[in-house]
Motif scaffolding. Structure first.
Motif, PDB file in Angstrom:
ATOM      1  N   ILE A 171       0.808  -1.214   0.000  1.00 36.41           N
ATOM      2  CA  ILE A 171       0.000   0.000   0.000  1.00 36.41           C
ATOM      3  C   ILE A 171       0.845   1.269   0.000  1.00 36.41           C
ATOM      4  N   TRP A 172       2.166   1.140   0.115  1.00 37.48           N
ATOM      5  CA  TRP A 172       3.032   2.308   0.005  1.00 37.48           C
ATOM      6  C   TRP A 172       3.158   2.679  -1.479  1.00 37.48           C
TER       7      TRP A 172
ATOM      8  N   ASP B 199       9.953   6.247  -3.804  1.00 40.27           N
ATOM      9  CA  ASP B 199      10.024   7.683  -4.070  1.00 40.27           C
ATOM     10  C   ASP B 199       9.742   8.509  -2.817  1.00 40.27           C
ATOM     11  N   GLY B 200       9.769   7.858  -1.681  1.00 38.64           N
ATOM     12  CA  GLY B 200       9.524   8.564  -0.438  1.00 38.64           C
ATOM     13  C   GLY B 200       8.061   8.755  -0.108  1.00 38.64           C
ATOM     14  N   GLY B 201       7.174   8.207  -0.941  1.00 41.11           N
ATOM     15  CA  GLY B 201       5.752   8.362  -0.691  1.00 41.11           C
ATOM     16  C   GLY B 201       5.268   7.459   0.428  1.00 41.11           C
ATOM     17  N   VAL B 202       4.211   7.900   1.097  1.00 36.62           N
ATOM     18  CA  VAL B 202       3.603   7.107   2.162  1.00 36.62           C
ATOM     19  C   VAL B 202       2.091   7.121   1.965  1.00 36.62           C
ATOM     20  N   PRO B 203       1.392   6.171   2.553  1.00 38.48           N
ATOM     21  CA  PRO B 203      -0.074   6.201   2.501  1.00 38.48           C
ATOM     22  C   PRO B 203      -0.616   7.485   3.123  1.00 38.48           C
ATOM     23  N   ASP B 204      -1.874   7.781   2.844  1.00 35.39           N
ATOM     24  CA  ASP B 204      -2.506   9.004   3.346  1.00 35.39           C
ATOM     25  C   ASP B 204      -2.938   8.808   4.798  1.00 35.39           C
ATOM     26  N   TRP B 205      -1.942   8.868   5.688  1.00 36.47           N
ATOM     27  CA  TRP B 205      -2.226   8.632   7.103  1.00 36.47           C
ATOM     28  C   TRP B 205      -3.162   9.683   7.666  1.00 36.47           C
TER      29      TRP B 205
END
Length: 401
Positions: free
Chosen positions: A334-335, A341-347
């Motif tokens: 889910i990342w 690319d340094g992205g994370v889920p929409d916490w």
């Protein structure tokens, strides 16, 4: 497991350290629970960036069989546990010469070998799927055709669906065994499943035993995705049988510690389920379990609190679930771009939902299938919890359930 003088030292001037073999997320959550109760913690794990090692007072960075590392762990620890079932059993047995170890190396050894594990289930009077052990070509040739279609599983080192092959015919069985290298395997008859569930018990050295509520689980590709725990999630009679079976399995090996037992609930309308009673045991894990993570936010005593208590010889109390709960397993899938690319889920969007509790494990690399964390959802009603969990799943890109 500890001397009374050591227990009384909690919160006092004397440092009392609990050790754990393994530095993964289960070790991390055990360490947090132990530290909350005033214990120091020590972790033996070869990874410099292990989740548990990074937050413990002592990180012994060696292989699990390194004599010097084991001696150091025993030196600093008053008692020692494990956070994964594939820790070398002989290492636990070596530690037990000088320190209390729970669970014992003998109990862990049973969980490490599917053939020994199934024999233990049978000995305890707990039904499992019809099976055959395959270690030789002669045993392969003698397999009862009634076990097909089935699932061929390596006897050792299989978890999260690894080391398993579905087979329908004797030819497919022979080919699968060859592909697995001709190692010791167990062939299990494929049964019609209605659902899966698990029971977590905690058993003390004096034989007292408590349990968490029975967990209803959903797996995809052999990996746990969702756990739902609330009153009425399973029929009461089935819950009673599952708890009794799990306690029997723990008692049968004089288990001390936290044990998870996984079950298959059968579709009893199918002829293949005849005579099996609707519930069969799948496997056991000699440690806290992914399906018990909800207890951190939905119960007054979590599975990790219970692990600390059994190791330290502290009193066990029956946990009380105060809120309906659903747990979502957070895999590296889910990342965005698996985090490259340094992205994370929409916490932020997830945490804006009521009753959400985010637990991330401090792992630096998100990879497909890797357990990066979990999300617990609690609420006043089952309907509210399910609605929130489904919305969280939508935000995270987890398929609806």
């Amino acid at each position: 497991m500890m001397e009374k003088s050591d227990i009384l030292a909690l919160g006092g001037p004397k440092e009392v350290t609990l050790g754990v073999m393994g530095g993964g997320q289960l070790g991390r959550m055990f360490a947090h629970a132990a530290q909350q109760m005033g214990f120091f913690t020590a972790v033996l794990d070869p990874d410099a960036n292990s989740p548990a090692g990074r937050i413990s007072h002592h990180h012994i960075q060696t292989e699990y069989t390194d004599p010097a590392g084991l001696a150091r762990l025993a030196e600093v620890s008053a008692a020692i546990t494990t956070e994964f079932e594939n820790v070398p059993a002989q290492a636990l047995q070596q530690l037990a010469h000088t320190r209390p170890v729970a669970p014992s190396g003998a109990a862990v050894a049973i969980a490490q070998d599917r053939a020994a594990e199934k024999a233990h289930f049978v000995k305890c009077g707990v039904p499992c799927a019809p099976y055959a052990v395959i270690e030789t070509a002669q045993q392969l040739a003698a397999v009862d055709a009634n076990l097909l279609p089935g699932i061929l599983k390596t006897a050792r080192m299989g978890y999260d669906g690894k080391g398993q092959v579905r087979v329908k015919t004797p030819a497919e069985l022979a080919a699968a065994w060859a592909d697995l290298g001709g190692v010791s395997c167990v062939l299990e008859k494929m049964l019609p499943l209605a659902l899966e569930c698990s029971v977590i018990v905690a058993r003390a050295s004096d034989g007292s035993c408590v349990n968490l509520p029975v967990q209803r689980n959903l797996h995809r590709d052999g990996i746990l995705v969702v756990t739902e725990v609330y009153e009425g999630n399973l029929p009461p009679a089935l819950v009673e049988r599952a708890v009794a079976a799990a306690k029997s399995i723990a008692k049968g090996v004089q288990y001390v510690g936290v044990l998870c037992v996984e079950f298959f609930v059968l579709d009893e309308s199918h002829p293949a389920s005849a005579g099996l009673g609707g519930l069969v045991v799948n496997e056991m894990a000699p440690r806290p379990h992914n399906s018990g993570h909800y207890s951190m936010d939905a119960c007054d005593v979590s599975q990790f609190d219970l692990q600390v208590r059994t190791l330290a010889g502290l009193p066990l109390v029956q946990p009380r679930q105060h809120s309906p709960a659903i747990m979502l397993n957070l895999l590296g899938d889910i990342w965005p771009n698996e985090g490259r690319d340094g992205g994370v889920p929409d916490w932020a969007a997830v945490l804006a939902l009521p009753g959400t509790h985010l637990h991330l494990y401090g792992k630096l690399d998100a990879k497909k299938g890797r357990k990066m964390g979990h999300l617990n959802i609690t609420g006043a009603t089952v309907a509210q919890v399910r609605a929130t969990a489904l919305e969280a799943a939508r935000i995270l890109g987890i398929a609806a359930f």
